[in-house]
Design an enzyme around this catalytic site. Structure first.
Site, mmCIF file in Angstrom:
data_model
loop_
_atom_site.group_PDB
_atom_site.id
_atom_site.type_symbol
_atom_site.label_atom_id
_atom_site.label_comp_id
_atom_site.label_asym_id
_atom_site.label_seq_id
_atom_site.Cartn_x
_atom_site.Cartn_y
_atom_site.Cartn_z
ATOM 1 N N CYS A 237 -2.080 9.559 2.770
ATOM 2 C CA CYS A 237 -1.671 8.986 1.483
ATOM 3 C C CYS A 237 -2.667 9.324 0.383
ATOM 4 C CB CYS A 237 -1.524 7.476 1.602
ATOM 5 S SG CYS A 237 -3.005 6.667 2.192
ATOM 6 N N GLU B 162 0.879 -1.176 0.000
ATOM 7 C CA GLU B 162 0.000 0.000 0.000
ATOM 8 C C GLU B 162 0.908 1.215 0.000
ATOM 9 O OE1 GLU B 162 -3.281 -0.097 -0.164
ATOM 10 O OE2 GLU B 162 -3.652 -2.227 0.200
HETATM 11 P P1 NAD Z 1 7.592 5.095 7.453
HETATM 12 O O1 NAD Z 1 8.906 5.785 7.264
HETATM 13 O O2 NAD Z 1 6.970 5.079 8.777
HETATM 14 O O3 NAD Z 1 7.797 3.631 6.907
HETATM 15 C C1 NAD Z 1 6.772 2.668 6.886
HETATM 16 C C2 NAD Z 1 7.242 1.411 7.586
HETATM 17 O O4 NAD Z 1 8.387 0.898 6.919
HETATM 18 C C3 NAD Z 1 7.633 1.628 9.029
HETATM 19 O O5 NAD Z 1 7.123 0.603 9.833
HETATM 20 C C4 NAD Z 1 9.145 1.620 8.982
HETATM 21 O O6 NAD Z 1 9.680 1.141 10.183
HETATM 22 C C5 NAD Z 1 9.413 0.660 7.844
HETATM 23 N N1 NAD Z 1 10.689 0.926 7.170
HETATM 24 C C6 NAD Z 1 11.284 2.125 6.969
HETATM 25 N N2 NAD Z 1 12.451 1.962 6.296
HETATM 26 C C7 NAD Z 1 12.585 0.635 6.054
HETATM 27 C C8 NAD Z 1 13.568 -0.154 5.388
HETATM 28 N N3 NAD Z 1 14.639 0.378 4.814
HETATM 29 N N4 NAD Z 1 13.358 -1.486 5.332
HETATM 30 C C9 NAD Z 1 12.272 -2.044 5.876
HETATM 31 N N5 NAD Z 1 11.312 -1.340 6.525
HETATM 32 C C10 NAD Z 1 11.457 -0.017 6.614
HETATM 33 O O7 NAD Z 1 6.515 5.688 6.529
HETATM 34 P P2 NAD Z 1 6.682 6.416 5.202
HETATM 35 O O8 NAD Z 1 7.207 5.427 4.233
HETATM 36 O O9 NAD Z 1 7.368 7.729 5.348
HETATM 37 O O10 NAD Z 1 5.118 6.701 4.909
HETATM 38 C C11 NAD Z 1 4.728 7.672 4.053
HETATM 39 C C12 NAD Z 1 4.416 7.087 2.699
HETATM 40 O O11 NAD Z 1 3.481 6.042 2.860
HETATM 41 C C13 NAD Z 1 3.796 8.048 1.739
HETATM 42 O O12 NAD Z 1 4.323 7.845 0.464
HETATM 43 C C14 NAD Z 1 2.334 7.663 1.743
HETATM 44 O O13 NAD Z 1 1.633 7.982 0.581
HETATM 45 C C15 NAD Z 1 2.413 6.202 1.964
HETATM 46 N N6 NAD Z 1 1.209 5.718 2.577
HETATM 47 C C16 NAD Z 1 0.406 4.924 1.856
HETATM 48 C C17 NAD Z 1 -0.775 4.488 2.406
HETATM 49 C C18 NAD Z 1 -1.710 3.605 1.650
HETATM 50 O O14 NAD Z 1 -2.643 3.109 2.262
HETATM 51 N N7 NAD Z 1 -1.491 3.379 0.368
HETATM 52 C C19 NAD Z 1 -1.121 4.887 3.693
HETATM 53 C C20 NAD Z 1 -0.261 5.695 4.395
HETATM 54 C C21 NAD Z 1 0.914 6.109 3.834
#
Ligand code: NAD
Length: 460
Positions: free
Chosen positions: A248, A214
Site C-alpha cells: 500500500c 487503512e
Molecule cells: P482485499 O480484496 O483482500 O479486501 C480486504 C478485506 O476486505 C478482505 O478481508 C476482504 O475479505 C474484505 N472485503 C472484500 N470485499 C468486501 C465487501 N464487499 N464487503 C466487505 N468486506 C469485503 O484487499 P484489497 O482491497 O484488494 O487490498 C488492496 C488495497 O488495500 C489497496 O488499495 C491497498 O493500497 C490497500 N491497502 C492499504 C493498506 C494500509 O495500511 N493503508 C495496507 C494494505 C493494503
C-alpha cells in the site's frame, strides 16, 4: 429473519468482554506472549503459505510480516504498563479546586478486517493493539490469500478461546456483509481498498460503530537533483519491488528533476538487475495475487512507453520490474493505484510543478522525497497532504512504531502502530475530580450582574 450463524460467536465475545477478564494487565501480557510463542511455532507454516499465495521469499516473510509483528508485540509488552495507567491532567482556574484524569479503557468487541498483500502483518499488528487495549476480537483475513488465511485460522482458533479471539474465513462481501449487517461491533478496523472502505463505513454507520480505515492511494516519490542518487535508486527499487509492488505504501510513480532523469533511470536499472538479475522470474520474483489483477497490470503496459522490463507471464502470474515514461495523466495507470511492479517516471523543473501533478490524485497514503536539502524536504512536508512518509527512504516509516501510521482523506482515517494502536482500540474516559471544601456560590442562580461580571473575568 433466521438467526445468523455468527450469533453464538458474537454473543460469546460480548459476554467474555462483559466478564471483565480481558482487562487486567496480567491477562493482556499473557495473551501477547502467547501470540508471539504461537507465531514462532507456526513460522514455517507461514513461510509455506506465503510462498503459495504470493511467492514471498522467507527473508521477505520475516522482515515484512512475522518479524515486524514480533517487534509490535515487544513494543506493546514493554510499554503496556505505562499505556494502561490513568493520566492525570490539570484543570482551568474557573474549575478550582479540581484536576482531571484520563482513564484508557477497552472499547469492547471489535472486528478487524485485513487484506491479502501482507496478510500476517496487517492482521496481527492490529490484533496486537486490540489485545493490548483489552478487547475481544473477531479477525477476518482476506480470502485472496487463502493459504495464509487458513494458517492464521488454525493457529488462532486452535489455541484461543472462541469468546476472546477468533478468526472467520471466507468471502469478504458475504462474511463481513453479514457481520456488519447483523451485529454491532464496538469498533471496526479495516485495511484494504478505498472502494470497500466506503461499504464498511456505511454499514458500520448504521450501528454508530467507530471505524478505522487503512486504505490506498497513489504515493508519489520525488527525486531532487541534489539527492544522493545511488542510495535513492537502491531504496526506491527495494520499496517498489517488495512483494512485486503490491504494497500500500510502495512508491507509485516517480517525479525526477529533469536534469538527472537519464542518470537516475540508468541507476534504477542497475539496482533492479543487482537485486533480481536479468530474469527476475527465475530469481523468485513475487507473484501477482490474481488473474484479474495480472490482467489489470498488463493493460497498463500499453499506456505509455516501456523504458525497461515489461515482461509478463500469465501462467505464473508474473509481471517483471518495469519502468515507463510518457504516460498521459488521464491514463488509468495514472488514475488508479498501480499496486504492481510498474514504475512510471515523470520529470519536473520547478518544485511547484510537482504539486500540480500530485494534486490530480490528492491525499496520498505515503510521500517520499529524496534530497539533501532540508529546504526542499520542508517544502513538500508543508505543501502536500499525505498519510505519512519518509525523507531519503521508502516504506520504512512503517517500521518505526513511534510514528502514527494511517491515511488522510481518501487514503484512510485513524491511525495505529505502537501507542497509536493502543489508543485506537481504547476509549479515553475523561473524568474531572473536584474537591468539596469549596463551593463557589457564583455558579448558581439566582444570576446577577455581579456574578456575570465575575464569569466574564474568569472566561475572558
Ligand atoms: P482485499 O480484496 O483482500 O479486501 C480486504 C478485506 O476486505 C478482505 O478481508 C476482504 O475479505 C474484505 N472485503 C472484500 N470485499 C468486501 C465487501 N464487499 N464487503 C466487505 N468486506 C469485503 O484487499 P484489497 O482491497 O484488494 O487490498 C488492496 C488495497 O488495500 C489497496 O488499495 C491497498 O493500497 C490497500 N491497502 C492499504 C493498506 C494500509 O495500511 N493503508 C495496507 C494494505 C493494503
Amino acid at each position: 429473519m433466521s438467526e445468523s450463524v455468527y450469533a453464538p460467536l458474537i454473543k460469546l465475545q460480548k459476554q467474555y468482554f462483559q466478564s471483565g477478564m480481558t482487562k487486567p494487565y496480567s491477562f493482556r501480557m499473557d495473551q501477547l506472549k502467547k501470540l508471539k510463542d504461537l507465531l514462532q511455532t507456526y513460522e514455517s507454516k507461514f513461510n509455506d503459505a506465503l510462498y503459495s499465495d504470493l511467492r514471498k521469499h522467507p527473508q521477505e516473510v520475516y522482515t515484512t510480516e512475522i518479524g515486524a509483528v514480533y517487534e509490535e508485540i515487544n513494543t506493546a509488552m514493554r510499554n503496556l504498563g505505562t499505556w494502561m495507567k490513568p493520566v492525570r491532567t490539570g484543570a482551568p482556574f474557573f474549575l478550582f479546586p479540581s484536576h482531571g484524569t484520563i482513564y484508557p479503557e477497552p472499547l469492547g468487541n471489535v472486528l478487524i478486517i485485513s487484506p491479502w498483500n501482507y496478510p500476517v502483518l496487517l492482521s496481527f499488528r492490529a490484533v496486537v493493539a486490540a489485545i493490548a487495549a483489552g478487547n475481544t476480537i473477531v479477525l477476518k483475513p482476506s480470502e485472496l490469500a487463502p493459504a495464509t488465511s487458513k494458517v492464521m485460522a488454525d493457529m488462532i482458533n486452535d489455541h484461543f478461546d472462541l469468546g476472546y479471539l477468533h478468526v472467520l474465513e471466507g468471502d469478504g462481501a458475504t462474511v463481513v456483509g453479514e457481520l456488519l449487517d447483523q451485529f454491532r461491533f464496538d469498533h471496526v478496523f479495516y485495511t484494504g481498498s478505498t472502494a470497500v472502505g466506503k461499504i464498511i463505513m456505511e454499514k458500520a454507520a448504521k450501528h454508530l460503530s467507530g471505524v478505522t480505515l487503512e486504505l490506498g492511494g497513489k504515493s508519489p516519490c520525488i527525486v531532487s537533483k541534489d539527492a544522493n542518487l545511488t542510495v535513492a535508486a537502491k531504496r526506491i527499487v527495494w520499496g517498489k519491488l517488495l512483494n512485486a509492488g503490491q504494497s500500500c505504501v510502495a512508491p507509485d510513480y516517480l517525479l525526477v528533476h529533469a536534469s538527472i532523469k537519464q542518470t537516475f533511470i540508468d541507476l534504477l536499472i542497475k539496482e533492479i538487475e543487482a537485486a533480481y538479475g536479468t530474469n527476475p522470474l527465475q530469481n523468485g520474483f513475487g507473484k501477482i495475487i490474481s488473474a484479474k489483477r495480472w490482467k489489470q497490470l498488463t493493460s497498463y503496459l500499453n499506456q505509455g512507453s516501456v523504458l525497461y522490463g515489461g515482461q509478463t507471464d500469465e501462467q505464473s502470474l508474473y509481471v517483471g520490474p518495469t519502468i515507463m515514461e510518457a504516460v498521459p495523466m488521464e491514463a488509468p495507470l495514472m488514475k488508479e493505484e498501480i499496486f504492481g511492479p510498474i514504475l512510471p517516471v515523470f520529470t519536473y523543473e520547478k518544485e511547484e510543478d510537482v504539486l500540480k501533478i500530485i494534486e490530480q490524485n490528492p491525499y496520498p497514503l505515503a510521500l517520499y522525497v529524496f534530497t539533501s536539502s532540508s529546504k526542499t524536504s520542508r517544502f513538500f512536508m508543508d505543501n502536500v497532504r499525505f498519510g505519512g512518509g519518509a525523507i531519503n527512504e521508502t516504506v520504512l516509516h512503517l517500521g518505526n512504531g513511534e510514528l502514527p501510521f494511517g491515511g488522510v482523506g481518501s487514503s484512510g482515517m485513524g491511525r495505529y502502530h505502537g501507542k497509536f494502536g493502543f489508543d485506537t482500540f481504547s476509549h479515553q474516559k475523561g473524568v474531572l475530580k473536584r474537591a468539596t471544601w469549596f463551593e463557589p456560590a457564583f455558579r448558581h442562580p439566582p444570576y446577577s450582574e455581579g456574578k456575570t461580571k465575575l464569569w466574564r473575568w474568569l472566561l475572558k
